[in-house]
Design a protein around this motif. Structure first.
Motif, PDB file in Angstrom:
ATOM      1  N   ALA A 123      -4.455   7.610   3.224  1.00  8.67           N
ATOM      2  CA  ALA A 123      -4.661   6.245   3.182  1.00  8.67           C
ATOM      3  C   ALA A 123      -3.452   5.705   2.745  1.00  8.67           C
ATOM      4  O   ALA A 123      -3.195   4.462   3.314  1.00  8.67           O
ATOM      5  N   THR A 124      -2.559   6.266   2.020  1.00  9.02           N
ATOM      6  CA  THR A 124      -1.191   5.423   1.516  1.00  9.02           C
ATOM      7  C   THR A 124      -0.167   5.344   2.604  1.00  9.02           C
ATOM      8  O   THR A 124       0.294   4.358   2.716  1.00  9.02           O
ATOM      9  N   ARG A 125      -0.276   6.524   3.593  1.00  8.65           N
ATOM     10  CA  ARG A 125       0.671   6.211   4.822  1.00  8.65           C
ATOM     11  C   ARG A 125      -0.081   5.201   5.746  1.00  8.65           C
ATOM     12  O   ARG A 125       0.832   4.313   6.115  1.00  8.65           O
ATOM     13  N   PHE A 126      -1.169   5.147   5.818  1.00  8.23           N
ATOM     14  CA  PHE A 126      -2.041   4.144   6.528  1.00  8.23           C
ATOM     15  C   PHE A 126      -1.706   2.697   6.069  1.00  8.23           C
ATOM     16  O   PHE A 126      -1.172   1.604   6.965  1.00  8.23           O
ATOM     17  N   ASP A 127      -1.753   2.521   4.716  1.00 16.88           N
ATOM     18  CA  ASP A 127      -1.279   1.196   4.175  1.00 16.88           C
ATOM     19  C   ASP A 127       0.092   0.769   4.234  1.00 16.88           C
ATOM     20  O   ASP A 127       0.268  -0.437   4.541  1.00 16.88           O
ATOM     21  N   ARG A 128       0.902   1.673   4.250  1.00 16.32           N
ATOM     22  CA  ARG A 128       2.223   1.515   4.353  1.00 16.32           C
ATOM     23  C   ARG A 128       2.758   0.759   5.902  1.00 16.32           C
ATOM     24  O   ARG A 128       3.555  -0.027   6.121  1.00 16.32           O
ATOM     25  N   LEU A 129       1.939   1.440   6.727  1.00 12.84           N
ATOM     26  CA  LEU A 129       2.388   0.949   8.123  1.00 12.84           C
ATOM     27  C   LEU A 129       1.823  -0.470   8.468  1.00 12.84           C
ATOM     28  O   LEU A 129       2.181  -1.226   8.971  1.00 12.84           O
ATOM     29  N   LEU A 130       0.566  -0.603   7.682  1.00 13.82           N
ATOM     30  CA  LEU A 130      -0.308  -1.840   7.978  1.00 13.82           C
ATOM     31  C   LEU A 130       0.589  -3.050   7.100  1.00 13.82           C
ATOM     32  O   LEU A 130       0.593  -4.145   7.875  1.00 13.82           O
TER      33      LEU A 130
END
Length: 293
Positions: A65-72
């Motif tokens: 989730a942390t990776r996803f939110d960094r992209l978003l």
């Protein structure tokens, strides 16, 4: 006064105005933000960054989730600062898996974010060791794509033997998941790999075939070799432009963010018709990923 000569014919003739470019496969979150300025001045004003492997083992759903939110949140902001309209793909990549439970928890986190207006794909999904756990996580993401009608980006490994080993496993996963092959795009293809994909059952009906392009580089740290405009022309001669999508696929190694613009320029100079170039460099991918405008 002598007459002004008209436009030359053949290579070297004056070109029409620059084309709008959509680079739908970039790994910019692993690179310097200045790449976005180079892309923007070359005509790439729209791009898509899938969630590739960052070579970091993720042991919890929250780590994904942390990776996803960094992209978003962070990456779309970095791109916007340079004038690039960035969309993203989110996925649990096999190379970042540590165990079945945390990877499936990552898929749950992915599903929570599919309604975000910047998410245009589930991707990149992939296989590395061809284990039962990897295949289960891949199929979970394909089923999610089927339920939500979300496009899927499949990353293929560079070594030919790894690619040929992955292909039948991927084809069976597509069949078992029930996802419409028209929602699936297979990336990182060259002419030989494209031939194999088109002969692989449901993958022959894929919605997109991604060709990573760039003039040849003599680089010390090139993670993947791209195909040139000459190879693109050979593929066009055999298959035509249907469902072919050009991108740079640029990664954390030595790669050229101008690769798409340079390749498109050379295709135009070589006499490839403008409608074909537009389809390759923008239209096919924009339709597949449902990019506004």
């Amino acid at each position: 006064m002598p007459p002004v000569p008209g436009p030359a014919s053949g290579p070297g003739r004056p070109l029409p105005l620059p084309l709008p470019l959509f680079d739908h496969h970039i790994h910019s979150d692993l690179r310097n933000a200045d790449d976005y300025e180079l892309m923007a001045v070359s005509g790439v004003l729209t791009a898509l960054a899938p969630c590739s492997s960052s070579h970091e083992s993720r042991t919890t759903g929250q780590a994904f989730a942390t990776r996803f939110d960094r992209l978003l949140d962070v990456e779309t902001g970095r791109a916007a600062a340079y004038g690039v309209d960035l969309y993203v793909g989110l996925a649990v990549h096999a190379a970042d898996m540590t165990d079945r439970e945390s990877a499936l928890a990552g898929v749950d986190e992915l599903e929570k974010r599919l309604d975000h207006p910047r998410v245009k794909a589930i991707g990149e999904v992939s296989l590395r060791r061809l284990t039962r756990e990897e295949t289960e996580v891949l199929e979970a993401q394909l089923r999610l794509a089927a339920r939500t009608a979300t496009p899927v980006m499949v990353e293929t490994p560079p070594p030919p033997e790894a690619f040929t080993a992955m292909l039948p496993v991927l084809a069976r996963a597509v069949e078992r998941s029930g996802v419409d092959p028209a929602l699936v795009a297979v990336m990182d293809l060259d002419e030989h790999k494209l031939d194999l994909v088109r002969a692989s059952g449901p993958l022959a009906e894929c919605g997109g075939y991604g060709l990573a392009v760039s003039p040849r580089q003599d680089a010390l740290f090139a993670v993947r070799e791209k195909i040139t405009h000459r190879e693109v022309t050979e593929i066009l001669d055999r298959w035509g432009p249907d469902r072919l999508m050009l991108n740079t696929g640029f990664h954390f190694g030595s790669a050229d963010p101008l690769g798409l613009a340079k390749t498109v320029h050379r295709l135009r100079l070589g006499g490839v018709p403008e409608p074909t170039v537009r389809a390759l460099a923008h239209g096919n991918a924009a339709r597949f990923f449902d990019i506004p405008g």
